[in-house]
Design a protein around this motif. Structure first.
Motif, mmCIF file in Angstrom:
data_model
loop_
_atom_site.group_PDB
_atom_site.id
_atom_site.type_symbol
_atom_site.label_atom_id
_atom_site.label_comp_id
_atom_site.label_asym_id
_atom_site.label_seq_id
_atom_site.Cartn_x
_atom_site.Cartn_y
_atom_site.Cartn_z
ATOM 1 N N ALA A 1 -45.952 -19.259 92.102
ATOM 2 C CA ALA A 1 -46.649 -18.062 91.626
ATOM 3 C C ALA A 1 -45.694 -17.184 90.818
ATOM 4 N N TYR A 2 -46.226 -16.563 89.742
ATOM 5 C CA TYR A 2 -45.383 -15.822 88.805
ATOM 6 C C TYR A 2 -45.006 -14.439 89.339
ATOM 7 N N SER A 3 -43.745 -14.097 89.203
ATOM 8 C CA SER A 3 -43.250 -12.737 89.407
ATOM 9 C C SER A 3 -42.271 -12.450 88.284
ATOM 10 N N GLY A 4 -42.471 -11.341 87.586
ATOM 11 C CA GLY A 4 -41.611 -11.077 86.435
ATOM 12 C C GLY A 4 -41.479 -9.601 86.129
ATOM 13 N N ILE A 5 -40.549 -9.296 85.219
ATOM 14 C CA ILE A 5 -40.278 -7.925 84.779
ATOM 15 C C ILE A 5 -40.966 -7.716 83.434
ATOM 16 N N LEU A 6 -41.822 -6.695 83.358
ATOM 17 C CA LEU A 6 -42.543 -6.404 82.117
ATOM 18 C C LEU A 6 -41.811 -5.396 81.242
ATOM 19 N N GLY A 7 -40.722 -4.854 81.724
ATOM 20 C CA GLY A 7 -39.953 -3.912 80.917
ATOM 21 C C GLY A 7 -39.017 -3.084 81.766
ATOM 22 N N ILE A 8 -37.933 -2.630 81.141
ATOM 23 C CA ILE A 8 -36.923 -1.794 81.793
ATOM 24 C C ILE A 8 -36.815 -0.496 80.996
ATOM 25 N N TRP A 9 -36.678 0.618 81.694
ATOM 26 C CA TRP A 9 -36.688 1.938 81.052
ATOM 27 C C TRP A 9 -35.657 2.025 79.934
ATOM 28 N N GLN A 10 -36.160 2.436 78.721
ATOM 29 C CA GLN A 10 -35.300 2.544 77.546
ATOM 30 C C GLN A 10 -35.351 3.924 76.894
ATOM 31 N N GLU A 11 -36.549 4.361 76.475
ATOM 32 C CA GLU A 11 -36.623 5.588 75.683
ATOM 33 C C GLU A 11 -38.041 6.156 75.682
ATOM 34 N N TRP A 12 -38.139 7.388 75.184
ATOM 35 C CA TRP A 12 -39.424 8.039 75.017
ATOM 36 C C TRP A 12 -40.019 7.702 73.652
ATOM 37 N N GLU A 13 -41.329 7.794 73.562
ATOM 38 C CA GLU A 13 -41.991 7.786 72.258
ATOM 39 C C GLU A 13 -42.321 9.237 71.930
ATOM 40 N N ILE A 14 -41.910 9.694 70.736
ATOM 41 C CA ILE A 14 -42.100 11.088 70.334
ATOM 42 C C ILE A 14 -42.909 11.125 69.046
ATOM 43 N N VAL A 15 -44.044 11.812 69.088
ATOM 44 C CA VAL A 15 -44.910 11.992 67.919
ATOM 45 C C VAL A 15 -45.232 13.472 67.801
ATOM 46 N N ASN A 16 -45.051 14.025 66.585
ATOM 47 C CA ASN A 16 -45.290 15.462 66.350
ATOM 48 C C ASN A 16 -44.522 16.326 67.358
ATOM 49 N N CYS B 1 -50.204 18.196 83.280
ATOM 50 C CA CYS B 1 -51.446 18.933 83.036
ATOM 51 C C CYS B 1 -51.228 20.222 82.253
ATOM 52 N N HIS B 2 -50.040 20.790 82.317
ATOM 53 C CA HIS B 2 -49.793 22.026 81.569
ATOM 54 C C HIS B 2 -49.727 21.701 80.074
ATOM 55 N N PRO B 3 -50.281 22.566 79.206
ATOM 56 C CA PRO B 3 -50.294 22.270 77.762
ATOM 57 C C PRO B 3 -48.915 22.062 77.154
ATOM 58 N N HIS B 4 -47.887 22.688 77.742
ATOM 59 C CA HIS B 4 -46.537 22.565 77.200
ATOM 60 C C HIS B 4 -45.665 21.575 77.970
ATOM 61 N N SER B 5 -46.268 20.827 78.875
ATOM 62 C CA SER B 5 -45.474 19.976 79.770
ATOM 63 C C SER B 5 -44.770 18.832 79.062
ATOM 64 N N LEU B 6 -45.275 18.423 77.888
ATOM 65 C CA LEU B 6 -44.680 17.278 77.176
ATOM 66 C C LEU B 6 -44.085 17.672 75.823
ATOM 67 N N LEU B 7 -43.823 18.965 75.620
ATOM 68 C CA LEU B 7 -43.173 19.398 74.385
ATOM 69 C C LEU B 7 -41.688 19.054 74.425
ATOM 70 N N THR C 1 -43.693 15.784 70.344
ATOM 71 C CA THR C 1 -44.281 15.761 71.684
ATOM 72 C C THR C 1 -44.022 14.395 72.316
ATOM 73 N N PHE C 2 -43.680 14.374 73.605
ATOM 74 C CA PHE C 2 -43.516 13.112 74.322
ATOM 75 C C PHE C 2 -44.897 12.473 74.510
ATOM 76 N N THR C 3 -45.100 11.299 73.932
ATOM 77 C CA THR C 3 -46.405 10.642 74.023
ATOM 78 C C THR C 3 -46.383 9.379 74.877
ATOM 79 N N GLY C 4 -45.238 8.923 75.299
ATOM 80 C CA GLY C 4 -45.190 7.721 76.127
ATOM 81 C C GLY C 4 -43.773 7.342 76.496
ATOM 82 N N MET C 5 -43.664 6.501 77.531
ATOM 83 C CA MET C 5 -42.371 5.965 77.972
ATOM 84 C C MET C 5 -42.324 4.482 77.614
ATOM 85 N N TRP C 6 -41.240 4.052 76.975
ATOM 86 C CA TRP C 6 -41.109 2.642 76.596
ATOM 87 C C TRP C 6 -40.190 1.909 77.567
#
Length: 308
Positions: free
Chosen positions: A109-124, A178-184, A126-131
Motif C-alpha cells: 500500500a502506498y505511503s508518500g510525501i506530497l510536499g515539504i514546506w518551502q514558501e508562501w504564495e503572495i499576490v497583490n 478570518c480577520h480582514p488584515h490577517s493575511l496582509l 497578500t498571502f494567498t497560499g502555502m507551497w
C-alpha cells in the motif's frame, strides 16, 4: 458384551482422531492465516510504523524551511491535521509537510510525501497560499501541494484534490485567517523592511523606477523576510588559508632588505673615510613634465594647485 463396548469406544476414539487429522490443516490454514493478515496490517501506515525497517519509512528529500509569515499563524507549527477520503488518509502539518497514506490491506500500500514546506504564495501583497514542494518523485518531477487558507470556526483539513498530475490542492480552514488584515504581508515585515518598501513605493510614485524594478525590489524584500524561497545564487568565497611558506618568504625578504641597508651604510662609511664624494640622495629624473591643472583634476578634486 464387555468386548462389544470396548470395541465401540475404540472405534469412537479412532473416528475422532481421523476427524481431527482431516480438519486440523483447514483450521490452521484459515484461522491462523487470518490472524497473520492482521499482524501485517500496520505495513499500510508507513510514516510512523515501528514494524517497518528505517529504510522503508518515508524519506524526505529536503528539510522544511523555517516558520515564516503572519505571527499569529506560527502557533500552527508542530500540529497536524488529517482527512480521510476514499481509500486515502492525508495528513497536513503546517510549516512541515503533507503526507498521503493508502488505507488498504495490500502488502505494498502506498505511503508518500506530497510536499515539504518551502514558501508562501503572495499576490497583490497578500498571502494567498502555502507551497509544499519537493515531495516524492512523480515521473520526471517531484510532487508538490498548494495549501489554501480559508476562514472557519475551527481548524481542520476539509478537501484535497489533484488539479494536474503530481500537483495537489489542499483546503485548510482556520479561524486564524478570518480577520480582514490577517493575511496582509506589510504588517508581517520588520521595521527595516517596511522602510525599504516605503522607499520603493515613493520611488515608483516619482517615476524613478519602473514597475518591473519595483516588483524586483518587493521580491528581494519578501526573500529577506523569509516569505519566498531565495532565487539568488550564493557564491562561496574561497577560504583564506594561512600558508607558512608565505610568512617565511615575507620574513626572509624583510631580513634581506635589512642586510642590504647595513651593507649600504658600510659602503657610505668607507667612501667617507677615503674622502670619496658620493650622492646621498638620487637626483630627480631630468625632463620631468609638469602636471597641468586639468590632468590632476581627472584623478579627483585635490584643491588649489600651486602653479609656481
Amino acid at each position: 458384551m464387555e468386548k462389544s463396548s470396548m470395541h465401540c469406544l475404540c472405534k469412537g476414539i479412532y473416528d475422532l482422531l481421523r476427524l481431527w487429522i482431516v480438519c486440523a490443516p483447514l483450521f490452521i490454514k484459515h484461522g491462523i492465516a487470518g490472524k497473520m493478515k492482521i499482524v501485517e496490517e500496520p505495513n499500510t501506515f508507513g510514516l510512523n510504523n515501528p514494524f517497518l525497517a528505517q529504510g522503508n519509512r518515508l524519506q524526505p528529500k529536503i528539510t522544511p524551511n523555517p516558520v515564516s509569515g503572519p505571527a499569529h499563524l506560527h502557533r500552527l507549527a508542530g500540529k497536524c491535521f488529517s482527512l480521510s477520503e476514499s481509500t486515502y488518509k492525508y495528513e497536513f502539518c503546517p510549516f512541515h509537510n503533507i503526507t498521503q497514506h493508502e488505507q488498504s490491506f495490500r502488502w505494498n500500500a502506498y505511503s508518500g510525501i506530497l510536499g515539504i514546506w518551502q514558501e508562501w504564495e503572495i499576490v497583490n501583497n497578500t498571502f494567498t497560499g502555502m507551497w509544499m514542494r519537493d515531495g516524492d518523485t512523480c515521473g520526471t518531477r517531484n510532487r508538490e501541494t498548494k495549501v489554501i487558507l480559508v476562514c472557519s470556526g475551527s481548524s481542520k483539513l476539509v478537501q484535497v484534490s489533484e488539479p494536474s498530475t503530481c500537483v495537489y490542492s489542499l483546503t485548510f480552514e482556520t479561524p486564524l485567517v478570518c480577520h480582514p488584515h490577517s493575511l496582509l504581508v506589510y504588517p508581517s515585515l520588520t521595521e527595516r523592511l517596511q522602510m525599504e518598501w516605503d522607499e520603493a513605493e515613493q520611488a515608483r510614485y516619482e517615476d524613478l523606477i519602473t514597475e518591473q524594478g519595483y516588483n524586483n525590489i518587493l521580491r528581494d524584500i519578501f526573500e529577506d523576510a523569509g516569505f519566498l524561497k531565495s532565487q539568488k545564487v550564493k557564491v562561496k568565497l574561497p577560504e583564506v588559508i594561512d600558508d607558512p611558506k608565505t610568512e617565511n618568504s615575507l620574513q626572509k625578504c624583510t631580513e634581506d632588505l635589512q642586510k642590504q641597508r647595513e651593507e649600504v651604510e658600510k659602503l657610505r662609511a668607507l667612501l667617507s673615510q677615503h674622502n670619496i664624494p658620493f650622492e646621498s640622495q638620487p637626483n630627480e629624473a631630468k625632463g620631468t613634465v609638469r602636471t597641468t591643472v586639468n590632468d590632476q583634476h581627472l584623478r579627483g578634486d585635490n584643491g588649489l594647485i600651486d602653479l609656481l
